[in-house]
Design a protein around this motif. Structure first.
Motif, PDB file in Angstrom:
ATOM      1  N   ARG A 146       0.830  -1.213   0.000  1.00 61.66           N
ATOM      2  CA  ARG A 146       0.000   0.000   0.000  1.00 61.66           C
ATOM      3  C   ARG A 146       0.861   1.259   0.000  1.00 61.66           C
ATOM      4  N   ALA A 147       1.981   1.206   0.718  1.00 60.04           N
ATOM      5  CA  ALA A 147       2.888   2.357   0.709  1.00 60.04           C
ATOM      6  C   ALA A 147       3.477   2.560  -0.682  1.00 60.04           C
ATOM      7  N   ALA A 148       3.806   1.456  -1.367  1.00 63.36           N
ATOM      8  CA  ALA A 148       4.342   1.556  -2.726  1.00 63.36           C
ATOM      9  C   ALA A 148       3.296   2.117  -3.683  1.00 63.36           C
ATOM     10  N   GLU A 149       2.062   1.690  -3.534  1.00 65.04           N
ATOM     11  CA  GLU A 149       0.987   2.189  -4.394  1.00 65.04           C
ATOM     12  C   GLU A 149       0.754   3.679  -4.205  1.00 65.04           C
ATOM     13  N   ARG A 150       0.882   4.153  -2.955  1.00 63.51           N
ATOM     14  CA  ARG A 150       0.634   5.567  -2.665  1.00 63.51           C
ATOM     15  C   ARG A 150       1.861   6.435  -2.916  1.00 63.51           C
ATOM     16  N   GLY A 151       3.008   5.814  -3.118  1.00 68.61           N
ATOM     17  CA  GLY A 151       4.218   6.590  -3.344  1.00 68.61           C
ATOM     18  C   GLY A 151       4.828   7.142  -2.074  1.00 68.61           C
ATOM     19  N   CYS A 152       4.629   6.450  -0.944  1.00 70.49           N
ATOM     20  CA  CYS A 152       5.168   6.912   0.336  1.00 70.49           C
ATOM     21  C   CYS A 152       6.593   6.377   0.496  1.00 70.49           C
ATOM     22  N   MET A 153       7.561   7.155   0.026  1.00 73.08           N
ATOM     23  CA  MET A 153       8.949   6.702  -0.016  1.00 73.08           C
ATOM     24  C   MET A 153       9.499   6.401   1.372  1.00 73.08           C
ATOM     25  N   GLN A 154       9.202   7.248   2.351  1.00 76.14           N
ATOM     26  CA  GLN A 154       9.754   7.062   3.692  1.00 76.14           C
ATOM     27  C   GLN A 154       9.341   5.721   4.279  1.00 76.14           C
ATOM     28  N   VAL A 155       8.074   5.356   4.105  1.00 72.35           N
ATOM     29  CA  VAL A 155       7.582   4.085   4.646  1.00 72.35           C
ATOM     30  C   VAL A 155       8.189   2.909   3.883  1.00 72.35           C
ATOM     31  N   VAL A 156       8.254   3.015   2.556  1.00 75.87           N
ATOM     32  CA  VAL A 156       8.841   1.938   1.750  1.00 75.87           C
ATOM     33  C   VAL A 156      10.297   1.713   2.154  1.00 75.87           C
ATOM     34  N   GLN A 157      11.048   2.782   2.291  1.00 78.74           N
ATOM     35  CA  GLN A 157      12.451   2.651   2.686  1.00 78.74           C
ATOM     36  C   GLN A 157      12.576   2.014   4.064  1.00 78.74           C
ATOM     37  N   LEU A 189       6.520  -8.012  -5.188  1.00 72.52           N
ATOM     38  CA  LEU A 189       5.117  -7.589  -5.223  1.00 72.52           C
ATOM     39  C   LEU A 189       4.988  -6.085  -4.993  1.00 72.52           C
ATOM     40  N   ALA A 190       5.834  -5.542  -4.129  1.00 73.57           N
ATOM     41  CA  ALA A 190       5.812  -4.095  -3.914  1.00 73.57           C
ATOM     42  C   ALA A 190       6.236  -3.362  -5.180  1.00 73.57           C
ATOM     43  N   LEU A 191       7.232  -3.901  -5.886  1.00 72.89           N
ATOM     44  CA  LEU A 191       7.649  -3.313  -7.157  1.00 72.89           C
ATOM     45  C   LEU A 191       6.502  -3.332  -8.161  1.00 72.89           C
ATOM     46  N   THR A 192       5.777  -4.437  -8.202  1.00 70.05           N
ATOM     47  CA  THR A 192       4.621  -4.534  -9.094  1.00 70.05           C
ATOM     48  C   THR A 192       3.557  -3.512  -8.725  1.00 70.05           C
ATOM     49  N   ALA A 193       3.319  -3.337  -7.411  1.00 68.56           N
ATOM     50  CA  ALA A 193       2.323  -2.366  -6.955  1.00 68.56           C
ATOM     51  C   ALA A 193       2.723  -0.952  -7.350  1.00 68.56           C
ATOM     52  N   ALA A 194       3.995  -0.616  -7.171  1.00 76.22           N
ATOM     53  CA  ALA A 194       4.464   0.718  -7.547  1.00 76.22           C
ATOM     54  C   ALA A 194       4.363   0.932  -9.047  1.00 76.22           C
ATOM     55  N   GLN A 224       4.099   4.804  -9.869  1.00 76.36           N
ATOM     56  CA  GLN A 224       4.965   5.444  -8.877  1.00 76.36           C
ATOM     57  C   GLN A 224       6.411   5.146  -9.264  1.00 76.36           C
ATOM     58  N   VAL A 225       6.901   5.915 -10.231  1.00 77.21           N
ATOM     59  CA  VAL A 225       8.199   5.619 -10.841  1.00 77.21           C
ATOM     60  C   VAL A 225       9.333   5.747  -9.832  1.00 77.21           C
ATOM     61  N   ALA A 226       9.280   6.754  -8.958  1.00 81.64           N
ATOM     62  CA  ALA A 226      10.355   6.935  -7.977  1.00 81.64           C
ATOM     63  C   ALA A 226      10.439   5.735  -7.035  1.00 81.64           C
TER      64      ALA A 226
END
Length: 623
Positions: free
Chosen positions: A405-416, A430-435, A440-442
């Motif tokens: 969900r963080a990857a889908e929303r583009g929340c970099m801090q949480v993903v990191q 799966l997170a890469l697929t979601a992004a 969410q290119v970044a």
């Protein structure tokens, strides 16, 4: 549909209510659904209680009528034992005589009740138990309930066994004289005790606490969905009630000789305070139901969600939190069954120290709290400190859902944060697929190097198909993967794109198939070659038979190349990435062949661009 409980309080004839959301979290799939509520109405019932009615008719009264704290100037009195008011009623002013006359008939006016409450508050704060008991004898039933609340609030400032005996004796007298609103007293003192504990934080003065509370309340309401007018009204009334509690705390602190801070209790003092509260619970007996304990637990947790952002790390394990921990533990023993609900709410709002306290209470009482769902709430709202607590102290392990969900929303801090904590290869994939599916290119660029190549190779077709299926119309994420040469081998990356473009599989989104066919397939490469040839022949025609006053053949070679291929060069540079689409690559191969740089279609993006750069004027390359 989720329910929202409004915790209500009434001061004089005004409604003061505290907003808290009681959500059936087990039925929530994602945090986004959490705050959906039925339409609600708030009715004033006989000017005594504010009752919240949900769409299904449920009612909850949390704080009922509160007498205002009225403090008159007592000169230089500091409320110590050397300055006690005399216990005889003959020393009181004429107002007290009127109170006594009215009390004989048990019919006190509103003003009489306020005056009697003021006198009783002063007697309790100065520890004049004899005067306090004499005032109790004058009270009507409503004033007795007020006196019970005042007495119970004062227990959180006890410091000696003598004070404990005095206040518990008063509470027994008040109850024996007819006080019966145990629910209101329990809820009010639970709320008040948390405010006292919060104010014992060394980082805040009482003056600072008011502004911190107002700001935190505003932030919490902003994070909630709902009618803006209702939220504004709720915020104003909650703030008013909390400010009343802080004024009361300030009054007690001044009586103890502290100007702008609340004393930090010792372990002995905390035990005295909890002993007094236990005495009250024993006296209340069956008059307090499981529902009362549940609502009192919620009332105790609410102030901590407002103040916890200002606590020092580790506050929950310090002496300041000991009293509220003991209070919450007794409420659980009494039948409070909403520990998990409060735990999830605290996680949602990033109240890390409250989360820590509730974890400890759950462990000591063998209660189940959903640490994994709490991690989902905390990560959804970017509460990193709370996430740390849930993983390290609550042993939360379900990273996949929150990470995706963080990857889908583009929340970099949480993903990191999740990646640094350590995720399994499949979770990262799966997170890469979601992004990618959310463009969410970044995020995709950050995750791609962390996914092992063998995982990408094995799942390459499924990754692109899933990204295209959930793309919502934008295929920027798919284009990023291909341009990044996500398989690490240009031939393999082009091959997987070509395979999907020619697939008859119904699970392939039509938009994805068309995009790959037009840009990344083998057919797209051939089409690019053809376009390059047509462009070249058109250029030759212009050179030979053009009627322009300026003869192109007279121009320097680099300028002729610029006229022919600068637009193509800039389009390729703009596309970026390690690989170019097959269509652009086809045009580049044809251009490079005409310029004598590449004989076969083996060159990739950078090699082909290098051929053009050798023939273009340098001043145009970065223009």
């Amino acid at each position: 549909m989720d329910k929202k409980k409004v915790v209500a309080a009434v001061e004089d004839e005004d409604a003061l209510f505290m907003l808290g959301n009681h959500t059936n979290h087990e039925d929530v799939a994602q945090p986004d659904d959490e705050m959906e509520t039925d339409e609600t109405t708030i009715d004033l019932m006989d000017n005594e209680n504010m009752i919240y009615k949900s769409g299904n008719g449920d009612e909850n009264v949390v704080f009922s009528r509160e007498a205002p704290l009225v403090i008159k100037d007592r000169g230089s009195c500091t409320c110590n034992d050397g300055c006690k008011p005399k216990s005889s009623l003959l020393t009181l002013d004429s107002g007290a005589i009127n109170i006594e006359k009215c009390a004989q008939e048990k019919k006190l006016s509103r003003q009489d009740r306020i005056e009697l409450g003021r006198l009783y508050q002063g007697a309790v704060s100065s520890h004049d138990w004899e005067l306090a008991e004499s005032l109790v004898s004058l009270a009507d039933p409503q004033t007795l309930n007020d006196a019970l609340c005042i007495s119970l609030d004062s227990i959180w400032f006890l410091s000696t066994h003598q004070e404990l005996d005095g206040i518990t004796g008063l509470i027994k007298t008040i109850i024996s004289n007819g006080a019966s609103d145990f629910t209101r007293a329990a809820l009010r003192t639970s709320f008040f005790a948390s405010c006292v504990s919060a104010c014992q934080s060394r980082t805040m003065s009482l003056a600072d606490t008011v502004s911190v509370m107002a700001q935190r309340l505003h932030e919490r309401l902003q994070e909630c969905n709902g009618d803006e007018v209702l939220k504004a009204e709720a915020g104003a009334k909650v703030q008013k009630f909390t400010e009343w509690a802080l004024k009361c705390i300030g009054f007690h602190s001044r009586c103890q000789g502290n100007k702008d801070r609340v004393n930090l209790n010792s372990a002995v003092q905390v035990q005295l305070q909890l002993s007094a509260f236990k005495t009250f619970l024993d006296l209340a007996g069956n008059h307090l139901t499981g529902k009362d304990f549940t609502e009192a637990f919620d009332a105790a947790c609410f102030p901590l969600t407002l103040f916890s952002s200002s606590f020092d790390p580790g506050w929950a394990s310090g002496m300041s939190a000991t009293a509220v921990q003991g209070l919450l533990a007794m409420l659980v023993e009494g039948g409070a069954d909403n520990v998990n609900q409060c735990f999830l709410e605290a996680s949602r709002f990033g109240s890390t120290e409250l989360v820590r306290i509730l974890l400890q209470i759950a462990q000591r009482n063998s209660l189940d709290v959903d640490v994994d769902l709490a991690l989902g709430f905390a990560s959804h709202y970017g509460k990193i400190g709370t996430m740390e607590c849930l993983v390290e102290e609550g042993n939360a392990m379900a990273f996949l859902g929150p990470l995706m969900r963080a990857a889908e929303r583009g929340c970099m801090q949480v993903v990191q944060w999740f990646v640094k904590r350590g995720c399994r290869d499949m979770e990262l994939c799966l997170a890469l697929t979601a992004a990618t599916s959310s463009s969410q290119v970044a995020i995709a660029a950050y995750l791609l190097p962390h996914v092992p190549q063998h995982v990408l190779a094995a799942l390459s077709i499924e990754i692109l198909k899933a990204a295209g299926e959930r793309s919502g119309g934008s295929l920027d994420g798919v284009a990023f993967l291909l341009q990044s040469n996500f398989l690490g081998d240009p031939l393999a990356t082009y091959a997987v794109a070509d395979t999907i473009s020619r697939s008859d599989d119904d699970t392939v989104a039509p938009e994805l198939r068309d995009f790959l066919h037009e840009q990344w397939s083998e057919a797209a490469f051939i089409n690019g070659l053809n376009q390059g040839q047509v462009h070249y022949y058109n250029l030759i025609s212009i050179l030979k038979w053009g009627r322009s006053p300026i003869c192109l053949t007279d121009l320097p070679g680099p300028l002729r190349v610029a006229i022919a291929y600068l637009p193509l060069y800039r389009e390729c540079v703009k596309a970026g990435g390690c690989l170019l689409s097959q269509q652009l690559r086809g045009q580049l191969v044809e251009a490079a062949k005409r310029l004598g740089g590449v004989e076969a279609a083996v060159g990739q993006g950078q090699e082909l661009l290098a051929v053009l750069e050798q023939h273009l004027p340098p001043f145009l390359l970065h223009a």
